[in-house]
Write a protein that holds these residues in place. Structure first.
Motif, short mmCIF file in Angstrom:
data_model
loop_
_atom_site.label_atom_id
_atom_site.label_comp_id
_atom_site.label_asym_id
_atom_site.label_seq_id
_atom_site.Cartn_x
_atom_site.Cartn_y
_atom_site.Cartn_z
N LEU A 135 -8.74 -22.72 25.67
CA LEU A 135 -8.03 -23.59 26.02
C LEU A 135 -6.87 -23.66 27.17
O LEU A 135 -6.54 -24.33 27.99
N SER A 136 -6.28 -22.32 27.30
CA SER A 136 -5.23 -22.35 28.14
C SER A 136 -5.82 -21.42 29.30
O SER A 136 -6.03 -20.00 29.19
N GLU A 137 -5.33 -21.96 30.53
CA GLU A 137 -5.88 -21.35 31.74
C GLU A 137 -4.84 -20.17 31.90
O GLU A 137 -5.31 -18.98 32.29
N ALA A 138 -3.45 -20.46 31.37
CA ALA A 138 -2.68 -19.22 31.63
C ALA A 138 -2.97 -17.86 30.81
O ALA A 138 -3.00 -16.87 31.40
N TYR A 139 -3.61 -18.08 29.66
CA TYR A 139 -3.96 -16.97 29.00
C TYR A 139 -5.24 -16.21 29.57
O TYR A 139 -5.27 -15.02 29.84
N ASP A 182 -11.16 -14.26 17.01
CA ASP A 182 -9.99 -14.28 16.24
C ASP A 182 -9.02 -15.62 16.33
O ASP A 182 -8.58 -15.89 17.32
N PRO A 183 -9.70 -16.75 15.72
CA PRO A 183 -9.16 -17.93 15.59
C PRO A 183 -7.54 -18.34 15.52
O PRO A 183 -6.86 -17.29 14.89
N PRO A 184 -7.40 -19.28 16.05
CA PRO A 184 -5.60 -19.55 15.80
C PRO A 184 -5.09 -20.11 14.60
O PRO A 184 -5.75 -21.28 14.50
N TYR A 185 -4.87 -19.42 13.70
CA TYR A 185 -4.39 -20.01 12.37
C TYR A 185 -2.85 -20.56 12.69
O TYR A 185 -2.41 -20.92 11.70
N GLY A 186 -2.29 -20.10 13.78
CA GLY A 186 -0.78 -20.54 13.98
C GLY A 186 -0.12 -21.25 13.10
O GLY A 186 0.56 -21.18 11.97
N GLY A 187 -0.11 -22.71 13.48
CA GLY A 187 0.68 -23.64 13.01
C GLY A 187 -0.09 -24.48 11.64
O GLY A 187 0.58 -25.40 11.03
N MET A 188 -1.08 -23.70 11.25
CA MET A 188 -1.99 -24.38 10.32
C MET A 188 -1.35 -24.74 9.08
O MET A 188 -1.59 -25.82 8.49
N LEU A 189 -0.29 -24.11 8.52
CA LEU A 189 0.20 -24.63 7.29
C LEU A 189 1.54 -25.08 7.71
O LEU A 189 2.29 -25.48 6.67
N SER A 190 1.81 -25.65 8.94
CA SER A 190 2.86 -26.34 9.34
C SER A 190 4.17 -25.77 8.81
O SER A 190 5.01 -26.53 8.24
N GLU A 211 0.76 -26.32 23.38
CA GLU A 211 0.99 -27.41 22.89
C GLU A 211 0.13 -28.57 22.57
O GLU A 211 0.32 -29.61 22.29
N GLU A 212 -1.15 -28.20 22.90
CA GLU A 212 -2.38 -28.91 22.71
C GLU A 212 -2.64 -29.55 21.43
O GLU A 212 -2.48 -28.76 20.50
N SER A 213 -2.93 -31.00 21.13
CA SER A 213 -3.25 -31.41 19.90
C SER A 213 -4.71 -30.77 19.58
O SER A 213 -4.88 -30.73 18.36
N ASN A 214 -5.60 -30.40 20.54
CA ASN A 214 -6.98 -29.85 20.09
C ASN A 214 -7.00 -28.28 19.94
O ASN A 214 -7.93 -27.71 20.05
N ASP A 215 -5.63 -27.53 19.95
CA ASP A 215 -5.39 -26.15 19.59
C ASP A 215 -5.75 -26.43 18.20
O ASP A 215 -4.72 -26.95 17.48
N LEU A 216 -6.53 -25.32 17.79
CA LEU A 216 -6.87 -25.20 16.38
C LEU A 216 -5.36 -24.85 15.61
O LEU A 216 -5.05 -25.12 14.24
N GLY A 217 -4.61 -24.14 16.30
CA GLY A 217 -3.40 -23.62 15.55
C GLY A 217 -2.37 -24.42 15.38
O GLY A 217 -1.41 -24.33 14.85
N ASN A 218 -2.44 -25.96 16.03
CA ASN A 218 -1.57 -27.12 15.66
C ASN A 218 -2.16 -27.98 14.65
O ASN A 218 -1.46 -29.15 14.54
N MET A 219 -3.21 -27.51 14.03
CA MET A 219 -3.87 -28.46 13.10
C MET A 219 -3.43 -28.35 11.58
O MET A 219 -3.26 -27.16 11.20
N ALA A 220 -3.49 -29.44 10.79
CA ALA A 220 -3.27 -29.28 9.56
C ALA A 220 -4.66 -28.50 8.70
O ALA A 220 -5.64 -28.79 9.60
#
Ligand SMILES: C[S@@+](CC[C@H](N)C(=O)[O-])C[C@H]1O[C@@H](n2cnc3c(N)ncnc32)[C@H](O)[C@@H]1O
Length: 316
Positions: A135-139, A182-190, A211-220
């Motif tokens: 998702l991130s051009e910067a990465y 290596d999926p983004p598990y980041g904020g999965m558990l909020s 910060e994107e809502s379609n970042d899997l790491g930001n999903m419940a």
């Protein structure tokens, strides 16, 4: 098998029946170890006064058994100085080992969650072709910078949402040999990670990737598992039959509500995909992480220094 068809190498013989990789029998057996130790074994912690240590002594004592798994400076760090700008870059050397097992030279590897390119750098290091999405051009830019610094060819990357992988790769007519990601598990558990919380509980969640809502790491959790499933279903369309899907996963601390063995939940989600069979896992013990005296001196709280490498295969 006739002996005349075997190829001898300094590490043993290559079997002509091996259509998966270029490993010798000896190298193959070594890979089957479910614990992936990059070097030696950790020293055992012994000592009768274990519960009498102060917090500082506890941490210092534990630290003795930690070795840096991979250097974070110098040429062996594989441009860690650039890659460390990402919250959780994977060591290219680790990805190299997986790629060398699951593909042959010249093979094709897909990573739908590229980050700063642990998988793709390893493709360049091993003479494989890589294709990736983030998702991130910067990465992706950091990945390109790392490739340049290392004098490695940059692999093909797309900035986009892996949930639209089918569309992104629609013109591709050559199958991949491996999906390694290596999926983004980041904020999965909020849950928020604060220094204090981390000290008490050992929760070690990466900061959000984007910060994107379609970042899997930001999903419940529910949305996360559905989205991950969708990305893998789309990847399978481009994977050869008997090709592997290798997915990294780190567990979280158990809570009263859930065991938080995220790896088990990921397996439960992905085995619902027709044609995808779970084949087992390897464990990566990340010796570069510090041990902390979580819970000291009241309760056992695990230091999770390992990650699961979940291995699936497309059956037909
Ligand atoms: C755990 S990181 C991958 C790290 C990578 N293995 C490395 O070595 O740098 C997961 C990545 O997935 C990306 N990501 C999250 N949601 C995505 C989506 N929907 N599509 C594509 N990439 C996404 C994040 O930007 C993040 O870089």
């Amino acid at each position: 098998m006739s002996k005349s068809t075997e190829t001898k190498t300094e590490n043993g013989k290559r079997d002509p029946r091996n259509k998966l990789n270029d490993l010798t029998g000896k190298e193959w057996i070594f890979f089957l170890n479910s614990i992936e130790l990059a070097e030696g074994n950790p020293e055992l912690v012994t000592g009768e006064r274990l519960n009498d240590l102060s917090e500082e002594e506890w941490a210092a004592h534990q630290a003795k058994i930690i070795d840096t798994l991979y250097p974070t400076s110098g040429s062996e760090s594989y441009a860690h100085n650039i890659r460390k700008k990402h919250p959780s870059p994977k060591p290219p050397q680790l990805m190299q080992r997986l790629i060398e097992f699951f593909t042959k030279k010249g093979g094709w590897v897909l990573d739908p969650f590229v980050g700063v390119g642990g998988t793709l750098l390893a493709c360049s290091m091993t003479g494989r072709h890589g294709v990736g999405v983030d998702l991130s051009e910067a990465y992706l830019d950091l990945y390109k910078q790392a490739s340049e610094e290392l004098g490695l060819e940059s692999q093909t990357v797309y900035q986009g949402d892996a949930m639209h992988l089918g569309e992104i790769l629609k013109d591709r007519d050559y199958p991949f040999d491996l999906v390694l990601t290596d999926p983004p598990y980041g904020g999965m558990l909020s849950r928020k990670r604060t220094g204090e919380r981390k000290k008490k509980t050992g929760d070690d969640l990466p900061t959000p990737f984007t910060e994107e809502s379609n970042d899997l790491g930001n999903m419940a959790p529910e949305q996360f598992y559905e989205s991950l499933k969708s990305v893998i279903v789309q990847s399978l369309k481009f994977l050869k039959v008997k090709g592997y899907v290798v997915v990294f996963c780190k567990d979280l601390q158990p809570t009263a509500e859930h065991h938080n063995m995220i790896h088990a939940d990921v397996v439960n989600a992905l085995v619902q995909i027709p044609n995808l069979r779970f084949r087992g896992y390897k464990i990566w013990y990340d010796k570069s992480l510090n041990l902390y005296p979580f819970g000291y001196p009241y309760a056992y709280v695990s230091n999770q220094l390992h990650q699961f490498i979940l291995i699936f295969r497309k059956e037909k």
